[in-house]
Structure formats: structure tokens, C-alpha cells
Scaffold this active site. Sequence first.
Site, PDB file in Angstrom:
ATOM      1  N   CYS A 125       0.835  -1.203   0.000  1.00 51.64           N
ATOM      2  CA  CYS A 125       0.000   0.000   0.000  1.00 51.64           C
ATOM      3  C   CYS A 125       0.872   1.258   0.000  1.00 51.64           C
ATOM      4  O   CYS A 125       1.976   1.250  -0.567  1.00 51.64           O
ATOM      5  CB  CYS A 125      -0.991  -0.019   1.164  1.00 51.64           C
ATOM      6  SG  CYS A 125      -2.311   1.200   0.974  1.00 51.64           S
ATOM      7  N   ASP A 194      -3.381   1.429  10.119  1.00 53.22           N
ATOM      8  CA  ASP A 194      -4.447   2.367  10.472  1.00 53.22           C
ATOM      9  C   ASP A 194      -4.769   2.306  11.955  1.00 53.22           C
ATOM     10  O   ASP A 194      -5.156   3.302  12.555  1.00 53.22           O
ATOM     11  CB  ASP A 194      -5.718   2.047   9.680  1.00 53.22           C
ATOM     12  CG  ASP A 194      -5.669   2.664   8.303  1.00 53.22           C
ATOM     13  OD1 ASP A 194      -4.750   2.332   7.540  1.00 53.22           O
ATOM     14  OD2 ASP A 194      -6.544   3.507   8.007  1.00 53.22           O
TER      15      ASP A 194
HETATM   16  C1  RUB Z   1      -3.750   3.289   3.551  1.00 55.49           C
HETATM   17  C2  RUB Z   1      -3.035   2.268   4.376  1.00 55.49           C
HETATM   18  C3  RUB Z   1      -1.758   2.699   5.036  1.00 55.49           C
HETATM   19  C4  RUB Z   1      -2.080   3.181   6.466  1.00 55.49           C
HETATM   20  C5  RUB Z   1      -0.884   3.869   7.102  1.00 55.49           C
HETATM   21  O1  RUB Z   1      -5.035   2.848   3.181  1.00 55.49           O
HETATM   22  O2  RUB Z   1      -3.479   1.151   4.570  1.00 55.49           O
HETATM   23  O3  RUB Z   1      -0.861   1.631   5.125  1.00 55.49           O
HETATM   24  O4  RUB Z   1      -3.166   4.077   6.439  1.00 55.49           O
HETATM   25  O5  RUB Z   1      -0.582   5.032   6.386  1.00 55.49           O
HETATM   26  P1  RUB Z   1      -5.976   3.833   2.328  1.00 55.49           P
HETATM   27  P2  RUB Z   1       0.218   6.234   7.067  1.00 55.49           P
HETATM   28  O6  RUB Z   1      -5.271   4.126   1.061  1.00 55.49           O
HETATM   29  O7  RUB Z   1      -7.231   3.018   2.143  1.00 55.49           O
HETATM   30  O8  RUB Z   1      -6.219   5.060   3.161  1.00 55.49           O
HETATM   31  O9  RUB Z   1       1.493   5.656   7.580  1.00 55.49           O
HETATM   32  O10 RUB Z   1       0.434   7.242   5.955  1.00 55.49           O
HETATM   33  O11 RUB Z   1      -0.634   6.780   8.165  1.00 55.49           O
END
Ligand code: RUB
Length: 301
Positions: A125, A194
Site C-alpha cells: 500500500c 491504520d
Molecule cells: C492506507 C493504508 C496505510 C495506512 C498507514 O489505506 O493502509 O498503510 O493508512 O498510512 P488507504 P500512514 O489508502 O485506504 O487510506 O502511515 O500514511 O498513516
Amino acid sequence: MDIEETAQKIELMEVRGAAKIARAAAEALKNFALGYEGNDIKKFRDELKQAGERLISTRPTAVSLRNAVTMILKGENKGDNLEQVKNSIVTEAENFIIRSEKALEVIAEIGSKRIKNKDVLLTHCNSSAAISTIIKAHKDGKKIQVYATESRPKRQGYITVRQLVKEGVPTTLIVDSAVRYVMQRVDLVVVGCDTVASNGAIINKIGTSQIALCAHEARVPVMVCAETYKFSHETLAGELVEIEERDVNEVVKQEDFLGVRIFNPVFDATPPEYIDVIVTEKGVISPHAAYEIIKALDLKS
Ligand code: RUB
């Protein structure tokens, strides 16, 4: 941006990623307080509460969002008159944004020390915490390589590969189903999340648990990069983290598959057994220490 505009951008994933949506919510609450024209403190508090609920409703899995709103709304009790309360909300929102940005830097600093010269990494991701950590290791002169999954259905992996290549990190894009095949070449999995539950499970983009399972099988360590405001107080009280399901048209156009049921869960839970460490801005912890972090932080809503 105002509350509704921010909420819609988050829902449409024009603003996405657990940290970014939390900061966007903070910015929207700050703007709400700054732009409030009424003179009734009770009405302000009611509307502020509604604004917070609207923001939280946009992405149910990310506790970062709920925690950000909860922390900022504590400002509503700091002050005796409307002006003071509005100022407190602005201050809390600004503090949250600073805290969030600083946490990212500290996580990168700490997490990058666990990446060794010549390591081959795999990420999934698009996590700002994971990417900052990888880029820091690269900037420190470590000769690393990264495999990044496409991350269907929304393909946030494309953002990741572009960010890494822009920074000069040798990066290879793979389809999600190539993970087990590639795992034999990988030294360390680095992902964000998240939500961290009180039992140490982490909730991240769908597919993370499969990757962790493959890593476990291949004895490849999994490092999760997560700011402490992603730890869920609610899970301590027994609540389960809701897994967001999104429009099935993100997977394929339903009209091209008439009569076919399509299922689009966008997050999954990785159990603590498959996670080696969680890197927070407070330090490196075992997933089993999640309880302590949640207890130490006053994140009760
Ligand atoms: C984003 C996702 C990321 C986490 C952490 O999912 O799964 O790995 O949110 O991100 P989506 P961060 O694209 O559905 O929002 O480290 O930037 O908080």
C-alpha cells in the site's frame, strides 16, 4: 477546507492514509473554530461535536481519525467563554498536526536503524510512516532495494513506487499475488497501519495479513511503523475494529459482471504473532506491549 468538504475528500480517498486523514480532520476542526460566527457557547459545542462525528464517520477503520478528533475536542472544556474555547480548539488542532509530523520524523529515525545495508525490503500500500523510514535508511547511505505491491483494488502501490523512485530508492513493482514468490528474496517487511488493537494486532490495507503470513513462513521479520495515536482505546473495552467495505466498482465494474457478487473489504487484521516490532515515536515495542501504550495514553473518547 470546511468540515463537509474535508469529509467528502476523505470518503472519496482524495485525502487518504491514516495519518493524512487525521491531520486533515484536525485542519477542518481548526477552520471550523476559526470561522465560527455564532455567540452561543452551547451551540458551538453541539455543532463541534457533530462536526467531529461527521469526520469520524468517513473512514471507520482508522482509529487515527477518531483519536485526532477526540484529542482536539478536549479543547472544548478548556476555557470559560466562547472565544477561549474556540482558541483552545485551534491550539489543540495545531498541536495535533505538529505532533503527527514530528512523530513521522522520529519513527523514520528509529525505524531506519533496523534496516541494514543491502537489505531487500517489501512494502504494501502507501504508508507515509513506512516510506519515511525506508527513505531515511536510503539517505543514510544504506544500499537497499524495495519490492512494492500494487495493492489492489485502488493500487496505492503506484504512489509508493513513484515516491521511492523519486528519492532514488531502487524499487520493483509486483502484483499482490507475487508476494509469496518474492518473499524468498526479502530481508524485512516494512508496513504502516491504520489501527493497533490492545492485543497487538494491527489493521492495515487488505493483504497485509497474507504478506505477514508469508513472511512468517519464510522467517522474514515484519516491522510495522505506527504513530501512537493509531492505538485503539476502544479495543481495550472489547470493541472490534470495523473493517471498511467500499464500493464494489473499485474491484471491477459491476455492470460488466452482472449476477456476480463482489466483495471489497479494504483492511485486514494481522495477529501479533506475525509482527516482530512496532516502531512508534516513543520507541520500538513488541506488539504485545500495545496494552501498555494504550493505558499510558489518555485516548478515551
Ligand atoms: C492506507 C493504508 C496505510 C495506512 C498507514 O489505506 O493502509 O498503510 O493508512 O498510512 P488507504 P500512514 O489508502 O485506504 O487510506 O502511515 O500514511 O498513516
